[in-house]
Design an enzyme around this catalytic site. Structure first.
Site, mmCIF file in Angstrom:
data_model
loop_
_atom_site.group_PDB
_atom_site.id
_atom_site.type_symbol
_atom_site.label_atom_id
_atom_site.label_comp_id
_atom_site.label_asym_id
_atom_site.label_seq_id
_atom_site.Cartn_x
_atom_site.Cartn_y
_atom_site.Cartn_z
ATOM 1 N N ASP A 259 -24.630 8.665 -14.703
ATOM 2 C CA ASP A 259 -24.468 7.250 -15.055
ATOM 3 C C ASP A 259 -23.311 6.698 -14.217
ATOM 4 O OD1 ASP A 259 -24.631 4.781 -16.335
ATOM 5 O OD2 ASP A 259 -23.681 5.454 -18.187
ATOM 6 N N HIS B 74 -25.393 4.132 -26.750
ATOM 7 C CA HIS B 74 -26.553 3.384 -26.233
ATOM 8 C C HIS B 74 -27.826 4.047 -26.782
ATOM 9 C CE1 HIS B 74 -28.751 0.636 -23.899
ATOM 10 N NE2 HIS B 74 -28.455 1.016 -22.672
ATOM 11 N N GLN C 1 -31.419 3.430 -25.271
ATOM 12 C CA GLN C 1 -31.608 4.132 -24.006
ATOM 13 C C GLN C 1 -32.024 5.582 -24.256
ATOM 14 O OE1 GLN C 1 -31.061 2.834 -20.695
ATOM 15 N NE2 GLN C 1 -32.195 4.688 -20.244
ATOM 16 N N ARG D 283 -38.187 1.988 -21.478
ATOM 17 C CA ARG D 283 -37.363 1.132 -22.347
ATOM 18 C C ARG D 283 -38.267 0.161 -23.106
ATOM 19 N NH1 ARG D 283 -31.978 0.291 -21.566
ATOM 20 N NH2 ARG D 283 -32.197 -0.596 -23.661
ATOM 21 N N ARG E 19 -25.582 -6.638 -27.717
ATOM 22 C CA ARG E 19 -24.920 -5.855 -26.667
ATOM 23 C C ARG E 19 -23.480 -6.337 -26.583
ATOM 24 N NH1 ARG E 19 -26.482 -3.952 -20.737
ATOM 25 N NH2 ARG E 19 -27.651 -2.548 -22.075
HETATM 26 N N1 CP Z 1 -29.962 0.841 -18.900
HETATM 27 C C1 CP Z 1 -29.606 -0.392 -19.357
HETATM 28 O O1 CP Z 1 -29.262 -0.592 -20.526
HETATM 29 O O2 CP Z 1 -29.719 -1.383 -18.437
HETATM 30 P P1 CP Z 1 -29.206 -2.869 -18.626
HETATM 31 O O3 CP Z 1 -27.720 -2.833 -18.647
HETATM 32 O O4 CP Z 1 -29.739 -3.600 -17.417
HETATM 33 O O5 CP Z 1 -29.767 -3.408 -19.902
HETATM 34 N N1 NVA Z 2 -22.410 3.322 -19.149
HETATM 35 C C1 NVA Z 2 -22.971 2.098 -18.640
HETATM 36 C C2 NVA Z 2 -24.409 1.969 -19.064
HETATM 37 C C3 NVA Z 2 -25.096 0.724 -18.584
HETATM 38 C C4 NVA Z 2 -26.487 0.604 -19.112
HETATM 39 C C5 NVA Z 2 -22.151 0.915 -19.125
HETATM 40 O O1 NVA Z 2 -21.772 0.900 -20.300
HETATM 41 O O2 NVA Z 2 -21.888 0.008 -18.337
#
Ligand code: CP
Ligand code: NVA
Length: 308
Positions: free
Chosen positions: A228, A137, A140, A295, A110
């Site tokens: 989001d 992502h 997701q 997830r 990440r």
């Molecule tokens: N939706 C998601 O990726 O959540 P986190 O940022 O908590 O992993």
């Molecule tokens: N768009 C958000 C998603 C978090 C899971 C971010 O990148 O922070």
């Protein structure tokens, strides 16, 4: 040497493979449904395998679902936050990739930099999984399609409306429209419109994608409304984002313009009173907790595809 199976983006994996990953996620979810949480697993295809999870940015769902998923499949994990590694002291991601590949069987990353993910992939000799970048992502999206189909039936017959920032999660929904066949309508302010490249690619694959500034145009007749955060982890805090995005809030008024039984989805974490009201996210049409649970199941499909 055979190439490792990376899970990097929905546009880089073919329809049949993605469908196979979802099928295996669904099968494992239903086979565990009657099983108590403490009961031992007989299904341990990843016994002896180790997943390294590298977090340059924070996470709740991605971290825990990969960790628990790996354990349920018989494998183990190592969680590496950025300050656990020598990255902060100048070691390159290329060297980190070479070294981790000598120890572990797969790497999940990440990061707020898709370039960093590409550097990892270039130098890793084990599968790499995109656990969110500033661009996309994909894990997701797999959980989201799984959730949509559980509640609404085959994705091909769905109309999905996105309301808000045309961000990383939106890009994966765009890729998914080409792979899973739902119609996607994105309502975003002009300055925060979704990736032109992703939209062009998806349309070229035959997807129906509408990009508009009008929430009404997007949600009219939709089966599902998605939102989001207004400020993603890679964004600089800017108050004008809030001003630009305020008209895109998902509230009862916007839900009323979709189909009468339309559902609401959000990847979480959510900001009640900003991109969605409490009445919607905590109301009967919200799927967010099933989405978060999925997830776990989707990760297991991804992990077994990468590693078995
Ligand atoms: N939706 C998601 O990726 O959540 P986190 O940022 O908590 O992993
Ligand atoms: N768009 C958000 C998603 C978090 C899971 C971010 O990148 O922070």
């Amino acid at each position: 040497m055979t190439q490792p199976r990376h899970f990097l983006d929905i546009d880089q994996i073919d329809d049949a493979t993605l469908r196979g990953i979802l099928d295996s996620a669904k099968a494992r979810k239903s086979s565990r449904a009657g099983q108590g949480r403490g009961e031992p697993d007989e299904d341990r295809p990843l016994a002896g395998k180790v997943l390294a999870m590298v977090f340059i940015q924070p996470s709740t769902r991605t971290r825990v679902s990969f960790d628990v998923g790996m354990r349920q499949l018989g494998g183990e994990t190592i969680v590496l936050n950025s300050d656990d590694l020598q990255l902060d002291r100048g070691e390159s991601m290329a060297d980190t990739a070479r070294v981790l590949s000598r120890y572990v069987d797969a790497i999940m990353l990440r990061t707020k930099s898709h370039t960093m993910l590409n550097e990892l992939v270039e130098h890793a000799t084990v599968p790499v999984i995109n656990g969110l970048t500033d661009s996309s992502h994909p894990c997701q999206l797999m959980a989201d399609v799984m959730t949509l189909e559980e509640h609404r039936g085959p994705s091909r017959s769905q109309i999905v409306a996105w309301s808000g920032d045309g961000n990383n999660v939106a890009t994966s929904w765009i890729h998914g429209a080409a792979r899973f066949g739902y119609e996607l309508r994105l309502a975003c302010p002009q300055a925060l419109s979704p990736s032109d490249g992703a939209v062009a690619w998806a349309r070229q694959q035959g997807a129906t994608i509408i990009v508009t500034e009008s929430t009404e145009e997007a949600v009219s007749g939709a089966d599902c409304i998605v939102s989001d955060a207004w400020v993603s982890m890679h964004d600089d805090q800017k108050s004008d984002r809030h001003n630009m995005l305020a008209p895109y809030q998902v509230n009862d008024g916007l839900m009323a313009k979709a189909k009468s039984d339309a559902v609401f989805m959000h990847c979480l974490p959510a900001h009640r009173g900003e991109e969605v009201t409490a009445a919607v996210i905590d109301g009967p049409r919200s799927l967010v907790w099933d989405e978060a649970e999925n997830r776990l199941h989707a990760q297991k499909g991804i992990l077994t595809w990468c590693l078995e």
